[in-house]
Design a protein around this motif. Structure first.
Motif, PDB file in Angstrom:
ATOM      1  N   PRO A 130       0.829  -1.197   0.000  1.00 40.02           N
ATOM      2  CA  PRO A 130       0.000   0.000   0.000  1.00 40.02           C
ATOM      3  C   PRO A 130       0.864   1.248   0.000  1.00 40.02           C
ATOM      4  CG  PRO A 130      -0.789  -1.593   1.613  1.00 40.02           C
ATOM      5  CD  PRO A 130       0.521  -2.103   1.114  1.00 40.02           C
ATOM      6  N   ALA A 131       0.498   2.216  -0.832  1.00 32.78           N
ATOM      7  CA  ALA A 131       1.293   3.434  -0.954  1.00 32.78           C
ATOM      8  C   ALA A 131       1.182   4.268   0.310  1.00 32.78           C
ATOM      9  CB  ALA A 131       0.805   4.251  -2.150  1.00 32.78           C
ATOM     10  N   PRO A 132       2.301   4.891   0.740  1.00 29.88           N
ATOM     11  CA  PRO A 132       2.224   5.772   1.893  1.00 29.88           C
ATOM     12  C   PRO A 132       1.357   6.969   1.571  1.00 29.88           C
ATOM     13  CG  PRO A 132       4.339   6.018   0.782  1.00 29.88           C
ATOM     14  CD  PRO A 132       3.643   4.855   0.150  1.00 29.88           C
ATOM     15  N   THR A 133       0.656   7.470   2.564  1.00 28.87           N
ATOM     16  CA  THR A 133      -0.243   8.585   2.326  1.00 28.87           C
ATOM     17  C   THR A 133       0.294   9.854   2.946  1.00 28.87           C
ATOM     18  OG1 THR A 133      -1.528   8.300   4.344  1.00 28.87           O
ATOM     19  CG2 THR A 133      -2.144   6.952   2.441  1.00 28.87           C
ATOM     20  N   ASN A 134      -0.319  10.976   2.588  1.00 27.57           N
ATOM     21  CA  ASN A 134       0.050  12.264   3.136  1.00 27.57           C
ATOM     22  C   ASN A 134      -0.832  12.638   4.314  1.00 27.57           C
ATOM     23  OD1 ASN A 134       1.996  13.077   0.925  1.00 27.57           O
ATOM     24  ND2 ASN A 134       0.159  12.674  -0.265  1.00 27.57           N
ATOM     25  N   ALA A 135      -1.833  11.796   4.614  1.00 27.13           N
ATOM     26  CA  ALA A 135      -2.741  12.094   5.713  1.00 27.13           C
ATOM     27  C   ALA A 135      -1.962  12.200   7.012  1.00 27.13           C
ATOM     28  CB  ALA A 135      -3.809  11.004   5.821  1.00 27.13           C
ATOM     29  N   GLY A 136      -2.226  13.246   7.765  1.00 27.80           N
ATOM     30  CA  GLY A 136      -1.557  13.432   9.036  1.00 27.80           C
ATOM     31  C   GLY A 136      -0.175  14.057   8.923  1.00 27.80           C
ATOM     32  N   ARG A 137       0.319  14.296   7.709  1.00 21.79           N
ATOM     33  CA  ARG A 137       1.632  14.914   7.534  1.00 21.79           C
ATOM     34  C   ARG A 137       1.554  16.365   8.013  1.00 21.79           C
ATOM     35  NH1 ARG A 137       6.274  14.132   4.564  1.00 21.79           N
ATOM     36  NH2 ARG A 137       5.425  12.166   3.801  1.00 21.79           N
ATOM     37  N   VAL A 138       2.492  16.744   8.833  1.00 15.75           N
ATOM     38  CA  VAL A 138       2.501  18.097   9.378  1.00 15.75           C
ATOM     39  C   VAL A 138       3.680  18.858   8.790  1.00 15.75           C
ATOM     40  CG1 VAL A 138       2.675  19.496  11.462  1.00 15.75           C
ATOM     41  CG2 VAL A 138       1.440  17.314  11.524  1.00 15.75           C
TER      42      VAL A 138
ATOM     43  N   GLN B 196      -0.108  34.687   4.938  1.00 19.96           N
ATOM     44  CA  GLN B 196       0.783  34.936   6.056  1.00 19.96           C
ATOM     45  C   GLN B 196       0.664  33.801   7.077  1.00 19.96           C
ATOM     46  OE1 GLN B 196      -0.497  39.094   6.914  1.00 19.96           O
ATOM     47  NE2 GLN B 196       1.693  39.555   6.799  1.00 19.96           N
ATOM     48  N   GLY B 197       1.818  33.332   7.541  1.00 17.16           N
ATOM     49  CA  GLY B 197       1.824  32.241   8.501  1.00 17.16           C
ATOM     50  C   GLY B 197       1.500  30.892   7.897  1.00 17.16           C
ATOM     51  N   GLY B 198       1.617  30.771   6.581  1.00 15.36           N
ATOM     52  CA  GLY B 198       1.295  29.515   5.909  1.00 15.36           C
ATOM     53  C   GLY B 198       2.403  28.488   6.021  1.00 15.36           C
ATOM     54  N   TYR B 199       2.255  27.396   5.262  1.00 21.86           N
ATOM     55  CA  TYR B 199       3.255  26.339   5.274  1.00 21.86           C
ATOM     56  C   TYR B 199       4.573  26.843   4.686  1.00 21.86           C
ATOM     57  CZ  TYR B 199      -0.178  22.629   6.299  1.00 21.86           C
ATOM     58  OH  TYR B 199      -1.117  21.819   6.882  1.00 21.86           O
ATOM     59  N   ASP B 200       5.676  26.406   5.295  1.00 23.64           N
ATOM     60  CA  ASP B 200       6.999  26.671   4.739  1.00 23.64           C
ATOM     61  C   ASP B 200       7.076  26.007   3.365  1.00 23.64           C
ATOM     62  OD1 ASP B 200       9.661  26.895   4.098  1.00 23.64           O
ATOM     63  OD2 ASP B 200      10.396  26.155   6.017  1.00 23.64           O
ATOM     64  N   PRO B 201       7.344  26.764   2.296  1.00 21.94           N
ATOM     65  CA  PRO B 201       7.331  26.177   0.950  1.00 21.94           C
ATOM     66  C   PRO B 201       8.347  25.059   0.743  1.00 21.94           C
ATOM     67  CG  PRO B 201       7.175  28.565   0.818  1.00 21.94           C
ATOM     68  CD  PRO B 201       7.498  28.232   2.247  1.00 21.94           C
ATOM     69  N   ALA B 202       9.515  25.134   1.390  1.00 17.15           N
ATOM     70  CA  ALA B 202      10.591  24.173   1.107  1.00 17.15           C
ATOM     71  C   ALA B 202      10.185  22.725   1.359  1.00 17.15           C
ATOM     72  CB  ALA B 202      11.841  24.542   1.901  1.00 17.15           C
ATOM     73  N   PRO B 203       9.695  22.355   2.552  1.00 16.06           N
ATOM     74  CA  PRO B 203       9.320  20.950   2.755  1.00 16.06           C
ATOM     75  C   PRO B 203       8.122  20.522   1.913  1.00 16.06           C
ATOM     76  CG  PRO B 203       8.725  22.270   4.673  1.00 16.06           C
ATOM     77  CD  PRO B 203       9.569  23.133   3.797  1.00 16.06           C
ATOM     78  N   VAL B 204       7.220  21.450   1.616  1.00 12.95           N
ATOM     79  CA  VAL B 204       6.096  21.106   0.749  1.00 12.95           C
ATOM     80  C   VAL B 204       6.605  20.777  -0.648  1.00 12.95           C
ATOM     81  CG1 VAL B 204       3.941  21.905  -0.299  1.00 12.95           C
ATOM     82  CG2 VAL B 204       4.465  22.503   2.078  1.00 12.95           C
ATOM     83  N   ASP B 205       7.547  21.590  -1.158  1.00  7.59           N
ATOM     84  CA  ASP B 205       8.102  21.344  -2.484  1.00  7.59           C
ATOM     85  C   ASP B 205       8.830  20.008  -2.539  1.00  7.59           C
ATOM     86  OD1 ASP B 205       7.107  23.728  -3.427  1.00  7.59           O
ATOM     87  OD2 ASP B 205       8.997  24.835  -3.204  1.00  7.59           O
ATOM     88  N   VAL B 206       9.537  19.665  -1.463  1.00  9.92           N
ATOM     89  CA  VAL B 206      10.228  18.370  -1.417  1.00  9.92           C
ATOM     90  C   VAL B 206       9.221  17.230  -1.530  1.00  9.92           C
ATOM     91  CG1 VAL B 206      11.548  16.803   0.057  1.00  9.92           C
ATOM     92  CG2 VAL B 206      12.230  19.196  -0.142  1.00  9.92           C
ATOM     93  N   ARG B 207       8.123  17.334  -0.795  1.00  7.46           N
ATOM     94  CA  ARG B 207       7.094  16.294  -0.858  1.00  7.46           C
ATOM     95  C   ARG B 207       6.462  16.223  -2.239  1.00  7.46           C
ATOM     96  NH1 ARG B 207       5.992  11.423  -0.250  1.00  7.46           N
ATOM     97  NH2 ARG B 207       3.805  10.904   0.123  1.00  7.46           N
ATOM     98  N   LEU B 208       6.220  17.359  -2.860  1.00 11.11           N
ATOM     99  CA  LEU B 208       5.649  17.357  -4.206  1.00 11.11           C
ATOM    100  C   LEU B 208       6.590  16.691  -5.201  1.00 11.11           C
ATOM    101  CD1 LEU B 208       4.080  20.939  -4.377  1.00 11.11           C
ATOM    102  CD2 LEU B 208       2.868  18.763  -4.113  1.00 11.11           C
ATOM    103  N   ASP B 209       7.890  16.927  -5.067  1.00 14.22           N
ATOM    104  CA  ASP B 209       8.855  16.278  -5.950  1.00 14.22           C
ATOM    105  C   ASP B 209       8.803  14.762  -5.777  1.00 14.22           C
ATOM    106  OD1 ASP B 209       9.640  18.734  -6.876  1.00 14.22           O
ATOM    107  OD2 ASP B 209      11.491  18.831  -5.690  1.00 14.22           O
ATOM    108  N   GLU B 210       8.695  14.298  -4.535  1.00 10.76           N
ATOM    109  CA  GLU B 210       8.607  12.855  -4.277  1.00 10.76           C
ATOM    110  C   GLU B 210       7.351  12.261  -4.910  1.00 10.76           C
ATOM    111  OE1 GLU B 210      10.784  12.980   0.148  1.00 10.76           O
ATOM    112  OE2 GLU B 210       8.611  12.774  -0.044  1.00 10.76           O
TER     113      GLU B 210
END
Length: 236
Positions: free
Chosen positions: A43-51, A105-119
């Motif tokens: 089963p593929a890992p999910t993004n649910a619960g990812r902080v 303002q105060g949103g998600y840090d783009p860097a880790p989100v971009d890393v996850r999107l690349d994966e």
């Protein structure tokens, strides 16, 4: 990928290609192997619960609601398609690659989100390749790669300063011709050699802004680089 966040337009058809491009993938699965791979896949890992970390309240980050909603849609694809993205149109590697989020303002840090999107883009691209080969066979896949490679490399063969369109208005800003041509030369060198090209080189490219004869049209450059990433992932 670049500083531009506008949509992408289709690149013009080039006229020549670099000879000797090897479009063979490192491990080309056969039809039976592809089917078995899907049937026995974990089963593929999910993004649910990812902080994701948030930026400070006075800084701008990705809109958390948009990010969470998009990742939930990707989760649905990974959980229900069993490696066949055709059953979930509208969410694939290209959609992940081209996704742009609003800033708050105060949103998600783009860097880790971009890393996850690349994966996720990498994983979806692998599944799309396997699904294509399973349906059409490895020969059709090789033909697809050859055509894409010729299209991209034909543009790379153009002279410096002539690889892409320039903005129609003289004062309109665009990507620095010098910066884009340097990246194109590096891509060409990788395609000429046996060295694998890291998609990060293209994904994280940033160009200075310029005007007039010193710049290329941003949308056309972005569209081209998107296709380069597509070929890099397909050749792995």
């Amino acid at each position: 990928m670049t500083e531009n966040t506008s949509g992408s337009s289709a690149a013009d058809q080039p006229t020549q290609a670099i000879e000797g491009l090897d479009t063979r993938t490192k491990a080309q699965p056969g039809l039976n192997a592809t089917a078995t791979h899907h049937e026995n896949a974990e089963p593929a890992p999910t993004n649910a619960g990812r902080v994701f970390a948030r930026v400070d309240e006075e800084r701008w980050g990705y809109d958390p609601a948009e990010v969470d909603d998009f990742l939930q849609r990707v989760d649905a694809v990974l959980a229900t398609t069993a490696g066949d993205p055709r059953s979930a149109p509208g969410v694939g590697s290209r959609q992940v690659r081209e996704r742009v989020f609003d800033r708050v303002q105060g949103g998600y840090d783009p860097a880790p989100v971009d890393v996850r999107l690349d994966e996720l883009e990498d994983e979806l691209a692998d599944r799309e390749r396997d699904a294509f080969i399973h349906e059409h066979g490895p020969e059709r896949w090789e033909e697809h790669l050859e055509l894409l490679g010729q299209t991209l490399l034909g543009r790379l063969n153009r002279p410096h300063g002539e690889r892409f369109r320039q903005p129609s208005q003289r004062k309109q800003l665009g990507y620095s011709v010098a910066d884009v041509d340097v990246l194109c030369d590096r891509i060409t060198e990788h395609f000429r050699s046996d060295e694998a090209l890291d998609p990060t080189l293209v994904r994280k490219a940033v160009f200075r802004q310029a005007q007039g004869q010193r710049c290329y049209e941003e949308q056309q450059v972005d569209a081209f680089l998107d296709r380069v990433v597509e070929l890099i992932l397909a050749l792995r």
